[in-house]
Design an enzyme around this catalytic site. Structure first.
Site, PDB file in Angstrom:
ATOM      1  N   ARG A   1       0.835  -1.204   0.000  1.00  0.00           N
ATOM      2  CA  ARG A   1       0.000   0.000   0.000  1.00  0.00           C
ATOM      3  C   ARG A   1       0.866   1.249   0.000  1.00  0.00           C
ATOM      4  O   ARG A   1       1.864   1.326   0.733  1.00  0.00           O
ATOM      5  CB  ARG A   1      -0.908   0.001   1.222  1.00  0.00           C
ATOM      6  CG  ARG A   1      -1.650   1.313   1.481  1.00  0.00           C
ATOM      7  CD  ARG A   1      -2.521   1.197   2.707  1.00  0.00           C
ATOM      8  NE  ARG A   1      -3.138   2.455   3.110  1.00  0.00           N
ATOM      9  CZ  ARG A   1      -2.738   3.192   4.145  1.00  0.00           C
ATOM     10  NH1 ARG A   1      -1.694   2.802   4.872  1.00  0.00           N
ATOM     11  NH2 ARG A   1      -3.363   4.313   4.454  1.00  0.00           N
TER      12      ARG A   1
ATOM     13  N   ARG B   1      -8.851  20.426   7.873  1.00  0.00           N
ATOM     14  CA  ARG B   1      -7.699  20.625   8.755  1.00  0.00           C
ATOM     15  C   ARG B   1      -7.644  22.076   9.235  1.00  0.00           C
ATOM     16  O   ARG B   1      -8.115  22.985   8.558  1.00  0.00           O
ATOM     17  CB  ARG B   1      -6.391  20.279   8.044  1.00  0.00           C
ATOM     18  CG  ARG B   1      -6.184  18.789   7.819  1.00  0.00           C
ATOM     19  CD  ARG B   1      -4.814  18.489   7.249  1.00  0.00           C
ATOM     20  NE  ARG B   1      -4.608  17.061   7.082  1.00  0.00           N
ATOM     21  CZ  ARG B   1      -4.104  16.258   8.020  1.00  0.00           C
ATOM     22  NH1 ARG B   1      -3.745  16.770   9.192  1.00  0.00           N
ATOM     23  NH2 ARG B   1      -3.963  14.973   7.797  1.00  0.00           N
TER      24      ARG B   1
ATOM     25  N   LYS C   1     -13.054   2.953   1.447  1.00  0.00           N
ATOM     26  CA  LYS C   1     -12.710   3.010   2.864  1.00  0.00           C
ATOM     27  C   LYS C   1     -13.902   3.557   3.649  1.00  0.00           C
ATOM     28  O   LYS C   1     -14.367   4.668   3.386  1.00  0.00           O
ATOM     29  CB  LYS C   1     -11.478   3.884   3.069  1.00  0.00           C
ATOM     30  CG  LYS C   1     -10.219   3.327   2.431  1.00  0.00           C
ATOM     31  CD  LYS C   1      -9.078   4.325   2.469  1.00  0.00           C
ATOM     32  CE  LYS C   1      -8.630   4.634   3.878  1.00  0.00           C
ATOM     33  NZ  LYS C   1      -7.471   5.564   3.886  1.00  0.00           N
TER      34      LYS C   1
ATOM     35  N   THR D   1      -5.739  -0.618  10.451  1.00  0.00           N
ATOM     36  CA  THR D   1      -5.409   0.363  11.486  1.00  0.00           C
ATOM     37  C   THR D   1      -5.247  -0.275  12.870  1.00  0.00           C
ATOM     38  O   THR D   1      -6.159  -0.917  13.392  1.00  0.00           O
ATOM     39  CB  THR D   1      -6.448   1.498  11.589  1.00  0.00           C
ATOM     40  OG1 THR D   1      -6.860   1.902  10.290  1.00  0.00           O
ATOM     41  CG2 THR D   1      -5.848   2.694  12.303  1.00  0.00           C
TER      42      THR D   1
END
Length: 490
Positions: A53, A94, A240, A298
């Site tokens: 990945r 962000r 995802k 994760t």
């Protein structure tokens, strides 16, 4: 049946003649500074990684082309292929840059400003945010999570360009910290301009999979597929699931995707953390019902970033993913910046080898098999399990047969999938239990079958005399028919 010393997805796992122990669950590793050298890539490939990945949150298009070429070169050197996945950054909210880290105590006020001019317009502390619709999308009383959920804010007041928040969790705010808005369906495009530039580079390099971040609805996947089609790319799409909208729309997203990644980092922030295992199970079962691969990602072995051994809880977590029969487990920080990347892969392999034999051999009964050919595949799985020391041999130019057989979950039965199309060959490295091979097909189906059987024997995948169920086409009275044959390795 013995596994050869070097081949594809499960090259490291021996299959004892009396007790088959074939690695069905695939391993994905993320490439980073700790593993991007030829030496480390070679070690990862030889250790059994199936898919590499590339995390584009920290990469450029040029980097993608360099790494893909390097991986392909190393694969040829070690005699084992891996698939390449590009994980695009996707839309992110962000905070902006700050001159120095800002220390915030509980009860302080923090202003989130969509215009830079407003940051210094008040005596209270303010930072910029790169999402212009923030004041319109959140309401008074809403929760705002900053820096991967480490800092928790509550919205007190909203004006045209600023969201005034109360600090609920003390912390230090640095530059460009990630913001989560639990329950808010943000109005951001599914593909950013950076994503498109990265994808152009990835397609040119020959990537096999694209992981799409923050998928909220099926239309996000459709937009990516249209873009890949414009680029002429056969890459498969991995959606995802990492926010509430994606969980709500999971069934439609699964149907239009080629695979799903349970991205537990952001997902564990977006939903109540104690519900995360339940949502993971729900996603795995929904994927199994649709016959789509599912990846658990994760924090699988997070402690191994700095420790040579995992925690007991991490071992149990990976074991749970195997028992749920996920198609693949993925390493992130463990292999990007960790001190023990190869050891992390070895730990995964040991857990998989120990756990898989304990999983029920019952076939996946959630999947809906409608077409007669699908039901024939199920019959081949039942036959191979009943025979014992057997396997299933398929020939495919689309990957459909291999993906469907993997979705059926015939534990203990290797699925040997032969194709003459290189991208399909690498894409078959992802689904559960599939061992792909690249081989030219003959115009004579019998010659193709014989060549495949000889290759399995010569590479020590199957001993002489082993019985295999063979799915192939046959010509009968000028008509092509689907067949399930019982063949013996010569």
């Amino acid at each position: 049946m013995m596994t050869p010393p070097t081949t594809n997805a499960s090259a490291d796992i021996a299959i004892p003649e009396a007790h088959p122990n074939y690695r069905h669950t695939k391993i994905i590793a993320t490439i980073g500074p700790a593993t991007d050298s030829e030496e480390m890539l070679g070690r990862l490939i030889q250790s059994g990684v199936d898919v590499m990945r590339l995390n584009m949150a920290h990469g450029t298009g040029q980097w993608v082309q360099e790494i893909v070429a390097r991986v392909r070169r190393v694969s040829k050197q070690v005699g084992r292929d891996v698939a390449m996945m590009i994980d695009v950054k996707g839309p992110e909210i962000r905070t902006g840059p700050v001159d120095a880290p800002i220390t915030l105590a509980v009860g302080d006020t923090l202003r989130l400003c969509v215009r830079e001019a407003d940051v210094s317009a008040d005596a209270s502390v303010g930072v910029t945010v790169n999402y212009p619709d923030l004041p319109r999308d959140v309401g008074v009383g809403a929760t705002v999570l900053v820096d991967s959920g480490l800092m928790r804010l509550r919205v007190l007041e909203i004006d045209e360009f600023t969201v005034h928040c109360e600090v609920l969790t003390a912390g230090t705010l640095g530059s460009r910290r990630h913001i989560n808005l639990p329950g808010v369906e943000v109005k951001l495009p599914s593909l950013t301009e950076k994503d498109k530039d990265d994808l152009r580079a990835g397609v040119e390099a020959g990537i096999d999979f694209v992981a799409l971040s923050f998928v909220r609805r099926a239309a996000d996947v459709d937009a990516l597929r249209d873009f890949l089609r414009e680029l002429g790319s056969p890459a498969r799409i991995i959606a995802k699931i990492e926010e509430q909208a994606g969980v709500r729309n999971m069934k439609n997203i699964i149907r239009c995707s080629d695979a799903i990644m349970v991205a537990r980092g952001d997902l564990g922030i977006e939903i109540d953390f104690h519900r995360l295992p339940l949502v993971q199970t729900e996603l795995v079962q929904a994927c199994q019902a649709e016959g789509k691969p599912v990846i658990i990602a994760t924090h699988l072995l997070e402690s191994m970033i700095s420790s040579p051994i995992p925690t007991r809880a991490e071992i149990s977590d990976v074991c749970n993913a195997v028992r749920e029969q996920a198609d693949a487990v993925m390493l992130s920080g463990e292999t990007t910046t960790g001190s023990y990347p190869v050891e992390s892969v070895e730990v995964l392999k040991h857990i998989l080898r120990s756990t898989e034999p304990s999983v029920s051999s019952q076939l996946n009964d959630r999947i809906k098999l409608i077409e007669p050919k699908d039901k024939m595949l199920r019959s081949s799985a039942i036959l191979a399990q009943d025979l014992g020391q057997s396997g299933i041999l398929v020939f495919t130019r689309s990957g459909f047969l291999a993906y469907t057989l993997g979705a059926l979950r015939p534990r203990g039965v290797p699925i040997f999938a032969f194709t003459d199309i290189e991208p399909i060959y690498r894409q078959m490295l992802l689904p559960w239990g599939v061992e792909p091979f690249l081989m030219e097909f003959s115009d004579d189906p019998e010659v193709t079958i014989r060549n495949a059987l000889e290759r399995l024997r010569n590479n020590k995948w199957c001993p002489s005399g082993a019985w295999l169920g063979v799915i192939t086409n046959a010509l009968a009275h000028e008509k092509i028919i689907d067949t399930l044959q019982l063949r013996r390795v010569p």
